[in-house]
Design a protein around this motif. Structure first.
Motif, PDB file in Angstrom:
ATOM      1  N   LEU A  91       0.837  -1.202   0.000  1.00 58.69           N
ATOM      2  CA  LEU A  91       0.000   0.000   0.000  1.00 58.69           C
ATOM      3  C   LEU A  91       0.874   1.256   0.000  1.00 58.69           C
ATOM      4  CD1 LEU A  91      -2.621  -1.176   2.650  1.00 58.69           C
ATOM      5  CD2 LEU A  91      -2.816  -1.247   0.148  1.00 58.69           C
ATOM      6  N   PRO A  92       0.373   2.362  -0.543  1.00 58.96           N
ATOM      7  CA  PRO A  92       1.177   3.592  -0.632  1.00 58.96           C
ATOM      8  C   PRO A  92       1.773   4.039   0.695  1.00 58.96           C
ATOM      9  CG  PRO A  92      -0.825   3.822  -1.928  1.00 58.96           C
ATOM     10  CD  PRO A  92      -0.940   2.520  -1.183  1.00 58.96           C
ATOM     11  N   LYS A  93       1.013   3.904   1.785  1.00 54.68           N
ATOM     12  CA  LYS A  93       1.497   4.360   3.092  1.00 54.68           C
ATOM     13  C   LYS A  93       2.756   3.629   3.524  1.00 54.68           C
ATOM     14  CE  LYS A  93      -1.623   1.239   5.627  1.00 54.68           C
ATOM     15  NZ  LYS A  93      -2.880   1.175   6.424  1.00 54.68           N
ATOM     16  N   ASN A  94       2.915   2.403   3.067  1.00 53.87           N
ATOM     17  CA  ASN A  94       4.086   1.615   3.454  1.00 53.87           C
ATOM     18  C   ASN A  94       5.330   1.987   2.665  1.00 53.87           C
ATOM     19  OD1 ASN A  94       2.587   0.124   5.348  1.00 53.87           O
ATOM     20  ND2 ASN A  94       1.861  -1.269   3.762  1.00 53.87           N
ATOM     21  N   LEU A  95       5.167   2.870   1.686  1.00 54.65           N
ATOM     22  CA  LEU A  95       6.304   3.388   0.933  1.00 54.65           C
ATOM     23  C   LEU A  95       6.527   4.866   1.232  1.00 54.65           C
ATOM     24  CD1 LEU A  95       5.817   1.670  -2.549  1.00 54.65           C
ATOM     25  CD2 LEU A  95       7.445   1.070  -0.757  1.00 54.65           C
ATOM     26  N   GLY A  96       5.807   5.375   2.232  1.00 50.49           N
ATOM     27  CA  GLY A  96       6.018   6.748   2.650  1.00 50.49           C
ATOM     28  C   GLY A  96       5.185   7.790   1.957  1.00 50.49           C
ATOM     29  N   TYR A  97       4.191   7.391   1.163  1.00 47.75           N
ATOM     30  CA  TYR A  97       3.337   8.366   0.490  1.00 47.75           C
ATOM     31  C   TYR A  97       2.339   8.967   1.486  1.00 47.75           C
ATOM     32  CZ  TYR A  97       5.022   6.808  -4.092  1.00 47.75           C
ATOM     33  OH  TYR A  97       5.807   6.524  -5.191  1.00 47.75           O
ATOM     34  N   ASP A  98       1.936  10.195   1.218  1.00 52.90           N
ATOM     35  CA  ASP A  98       0.979  10.908   2.053  1.00 52.90           C
ATOM     36  C   ASP A  98      -0.361  10.179   2.042  1.00 52.90           C
ATOM     37  OD1 ASP A  98      -0.650  12.688   3.383  1.00 52.90           O
ATOM     38  OD2 ASP A  98      -0.499  14.293   1.888  1.00 52.90           O
ATOM     39  N   THR A  99      -0.826   9.759   3.211  1.00 57.04           N
ATOM     40  CA  THR A  99      -2.062   8.978   3.290  1.00 57.04           C
ATOM     41  C   THR A  99      -3.307   9.805   2.992  1.00 57.04           C
ATOM     42  OG1 THR A  99      -2.140   9.357   5.685  1.00 57.04           O
ATOM     43  CG2 THR A  99      -1.103   7.316   4.919  1.00 57.04           C
ATOM     44  N   GLU A 100      -3.215  11.114   3.086  1.00 53.95           N
ATOM     45  CA  GLU A 100      -4.365  11.950   2.750  1.00 53.95           C
ATOM     46  C   GLU A 100      -4.653  11.892   1.258  1.00 53.95           C
ATOM     47  OE1 GLU A 100      -6.502  13.794   4.657  1.00 53.95           O
ATOM     48  OE2 GLU A 100      -5.558  12.750   6.348  1.00 53.95           O
ATOM     49  N   GLU A 101      -3.614  11.871   0.461  1.00 53.73           N
ATOM     50  CA  GLU A 101      -3.776  11.809  -0.997  1.00 53.73           C
ATOM     51  C   GLU A 101      -3.761  10.371  -1.490  1.00 53.73           C
ATOM     52  OE1 GLU A 101      -1.729  13.515  -5.135  1.00 53.73           O
ATOM     53  OE2 GLU A 101      -0.852  14.001  -3.177  1.00 53.73           O
ATOM     54  N   TYR A 102      -2.847   9.582  -0.952  1.00 57.78           N
ATOM     55  CA  TYR A 102      -2.690   8.199  -1.401  1.00 57.78           C
ATOM     56  C   TYR A 102      -3.171   7.240  -0.309  1.00 57.78           C
ATOM     57  CZ  TYR A 102       0.302  10.444  -4.888  1.00 57.78           C
ATOM     58  OH  TYR A 102       0.780  11.243  -5.898  1.00 57.78           O
ATOM     59  N   TYR A 103      -4.484   7.185  -0.139  1.00 60.29           N
ATOM     60  CA  TYR A 103      -5.091   6.302   0.849  1.00 60.29           C
ATOM     61  C   TYR A 103      -4.964   4.849   0.378  1.00 60.29           C
ATOM     62  CZ  TYR A 103      -8.631   7.649  -2.568  1.00 60.29           C
ATOM     63  OH  TYR A 103      -9.271   7.960  -3.738  1.00 60.29           O
ATOM     64  N   ASP A 104      -5.299   3.899   1.235  1.00 63.63           N
ATOM     65  CA  ASP A 104      -5.066   2.480   0.944  1.00 63.63           C
ATOM     66  C   ASP A 104      -5.639   2.035  -0.392  1.00 63.63           C
ATOM     67  OD1 ASP A 104      -3.803   2.302   3.364  1.00 63.63           O
ATOM     68  OD2 ASP A 104      -5.101   0.743   4.200  1.00 63.63           O
ATOM     69  N   SER A 105      -6.852   2.464  -0.712  1.00 67.35           N
ATOM     70  CA  SER A 105      -7.526   1.981  -1.922  1.00 67.35           C
ATOM     71  C   SER A 105      -7.302   2.891  -3.126  1.00 67.35           C
ATOM     72  CB  SER A 105      -9.031   1.848  -1.659  1.00 67.35           C
ATOM     73  OG  SER A 105      -9.608   3.116  -1.384  1.00 67.35           O
ATOM     74  N   TYR A 106      -6.290   3.737  -3.065  1.00 64.60           N
ATOM     75  CA  TYR A 106      -6.016   4.676  -4.152  1.00 64.60           C
ATOM     76  C   TYR A 106      -5.923   3.957  -5.500  1.00 64.60           C
ATOM     77  CZ  TYR A 106      -3.630   8.307  -6.846  1.00 64.60           C
ATOM     78  OH  TYR A 106      -3.271   9.239  -7.805  1.00 64.60           O
ATOM     79  N   VAL A 107      -5.277   2.789  -5.524  1.00 64.79           N
ATOM     80  CA  VAL A 107      -5.208   1.984  -6.748  1.00 64.79           C
ATOM     81  C   VAL A 107      -5.662   0.547  -6.463  1.00 64.79           C
ATOM     82  CG1 VAL A 107      -3.514   3.356  -8.002  1.00 64.79           C
ATOM     83  CG2 VAL A 107      -2.726   1.680  -6.334  1.00 64.79           C
ATOM     84  N   LYS A 108      -6.670   0.417  -5.598  1.00 60.50           N
ATOM     85  CA  LYS A 108      -7.300  -0.877  -5.301  1.00 60.50           C
ATOM     86  C   LYS A 108      -8.814  -0.681  -5.468  1.00 60.50           C
ATOM     87  CE  LYS A 108      -3.315  -2.535  -3.676  1.00 60.50           C
ATOM     88  NZ  LYS A 108      -2.476  -3.450  -4.449  1.00 60.50           N
ATOM     89  N   PHE A 109      -9.320  -0.798  -6.690  1.00 61.67           N
ATOM     90  CA  PHE A 109     -10.726  -0.495  -6.963  1.00 61.67           C
ATOM     91  C   PHE A 109     -11.665  -1.570  -6.433  1.00 61.67           C
ATOM     92  CE2 PHE A 109      -9.303   1.901 -11.056  1.00 61.67           C
ATOM     93  CZ  PHE A 109      -8.881   2.961 -10.281  1.00 61.67           C
ATOM     94  N   LEU A 110     -11.307  -2.831  -6.629  1.00 62.24           N
ATOM     95  CA  LEU A 110     -12.183  -3.925  -6.250  1.00 62.24           C
ATOM     96  C   LEU A 110     -12.265  -4.054  -4.733  1.00 62.24           C
ATOM     97  CD1 LEU A 110     -10.898  -6.385  -8.954  1.00 62.24           C
ATOM     98  CD2 LEU A 110     -13.256  -5.576  -8.808  1.00 62.24           C
ATOM     99  N   MET A 111     -13.462  -4.163  -4.210  1.00 63.87           N
ATOM    100  CA  MET A 111     -13.784  -4.300  -2.791  1.00 63.87           C
ATOM    101  C   MET A 111     -13.707  -2.986  -2.018  1.00 63.87           C
ATOM    102  SD  MET A 111     -12.325  -7.999  -1.485  1.00 63.87           S
ATOM    103  CE  MET A 111     -13.070  -7.740   0.144  1.00 63.87           C
TER     104      MET A 111
END
Length: 380
Positions: free
Chosen positions: A275-295
């Motif tokens: 997930l983006p947060k685990n690579l240091g991306y800002d969680t406000e912009e790059y939340y967990d489902s940012y590129v996880k559409f299904l579910m």
């Protein structure tokens, strides 16, 4: 409404305990798509408008064998949809394979594209491709591979049809000649690769290759259909086939496996679910489902730790696509879905007026949840 394919069929029949007297089971994908959920019903009630295609794979295990049962809805390689960023997945796989053929390279090799000051590594580029769907990272891999070689590598493993013709969101998107890579042999010594000259793409002849009633070009509205015939082509069959070979390589004959090392395979799998947060991306912009559409695509809440989604999404020109292997370690279930939907109500392309958030992503999210519910209930 949907088609069912069973591999291998005799083992599946034996596993299911099927007999001539048994009543036929309802196709689970058909059941999901006939649900009363408004998020799905809204699309199904106007299905021709949305150009939906879905392949869902149930996964069963017997001794050392993995058994795939595929269910299709409107999957047709002759009906075109724009694959957008899903093409970054084959680029990452092909890049890893090519690295193995060059003694001076590894996933940790630092490099930059001639004329570009941004330095990176192949491992970083692959991580960025999956974590936030970075276009520049993908384009660097295209310069490294060349379009012809990329297509040949992927197609030679039985992943077809595929035609990667251009880069993404860059001024030199359609150039058939690549830019050289400058790679570091050590901290101070570099080497420059040769340019690769690729074949110019031929227009695709597919159903619905022209779409809509108008399009914007250079800030001007042009009336008439938008022509996708020179764009990338990567249909559901190919996307799903690549996913299977990467998640379960040992269950394919050697000639259909990609020649990547165990370490590279682990790197790729980690990149696909991180997930983006685990690579240091800002969680406000790059939340967990940012590129996880299904579910989870219609929620910005955290994805549960026990669910891992190995996937690649794409969204552009009103088309949303997700190719995903979903694994729930708590409930011991796993399955695959590749799905695409077009949301462009006004029929105009390049106007940035698409119903991504209103219709497309909610549909894919609910589709994933409904299939997940089927998986929780079904007997293995």
């Amino acid at each position: 409404m949907s088609k069912k394919y069973v591999v291998p069929i005799l083992l599946i029949i034996a596993l299911a305990g099927f007999s001539c007297s048994d009543k036929p089971q309802q196709d689970p994908l058909e059941k999901v798509l006939s649900t009363d959920s408004v998020l799905i019903k809204k699309v199904m009630d106007s299905i021709d408008q949305y150009e939906v295609q879905i392949r869902y794979t149930q996964i069963d295990r017997r001794n050392d064998s993995v058994l795939f049962t595929d269910f299709d809805f409107q999957v047709d390689k002759k009906q075109y949809f724009y694959p957008a960023s899903t093409v970054k997945f084959p680029a990452a796989v092909a890049a890893l394979e090519k690295i193995n053929e060059i003694d001076s390279l590894s996933v940790s090799t630092r490099f930059y594209i001639e004329g570009d000051s941004t330095e990176t590594t192949f491992a970083e580029a692959i991580s960025q491709i999956f974590a936030v769907s970075d276009n520049a990272a993908n384009n660097r891999l295209i310069e490294f591979l060349g379009q012809n070689a990329l297509n040949e590598r992927i197609g030679s493993k039985g992943v077809e049809p595929i035609r990667i013709a251009h880069r993404l969101s860059t001024s030199n998107a359609d150039d058939v000649t690549t830019k050289p890579l400058v790679t570091y042999l050590n901290d101070s010594t570099t080497t420059t690769s040769k340019r690769i000259i690729n074949t110019a793409p031929k227009p695709l002849e597919l159903y619905k290759i022209e779409k809509g009633t108008g399009f914007y070009s250079e800030d001007s509205l042009h009336m008439g259909a938008f022509d996708f015939s020179l764009k990338n082509y990567y249909p559901i069959e190919a996307q799903h086939a690549l996913l299977k070979r990467i998640i379960f390589p040992q269950h394919f004959p050697e000639e259909q496996r990609f020649t990547i090392s165990k370490t590279q395979h682990e790197l790729l799998l980690k990149a696909m679910h991180t997930l983006p947060k685990n690579l240091g991306y800002d969680t406000e912009e790059y939340y967990d489902s940012y590129v996880k559409f299904l579910m989870f695509g219609d929620s910005e809440e955290s994805i549960p730790d026990y669910i891992k989604i190995y996937n690649k999404v794409g969204y552009a020109y009103g088309t949303l696509t997700d190719c995903a292997y979903i694994k729930d370690v708590k409930n011991n279930i796993d399955f695959m879905i590749t799905a695409t939907i077009l949301v462009n109500k006004d029929g105009v392309f390049n106007d940035n007026v698409y119903e991504y958030d209103e219709i497309g992503i909610p549909f894919l999210a609910e589709l994933g949840r409904q299939i997940y519910a089927v998986e929780l209930e079904r007997k293995r």
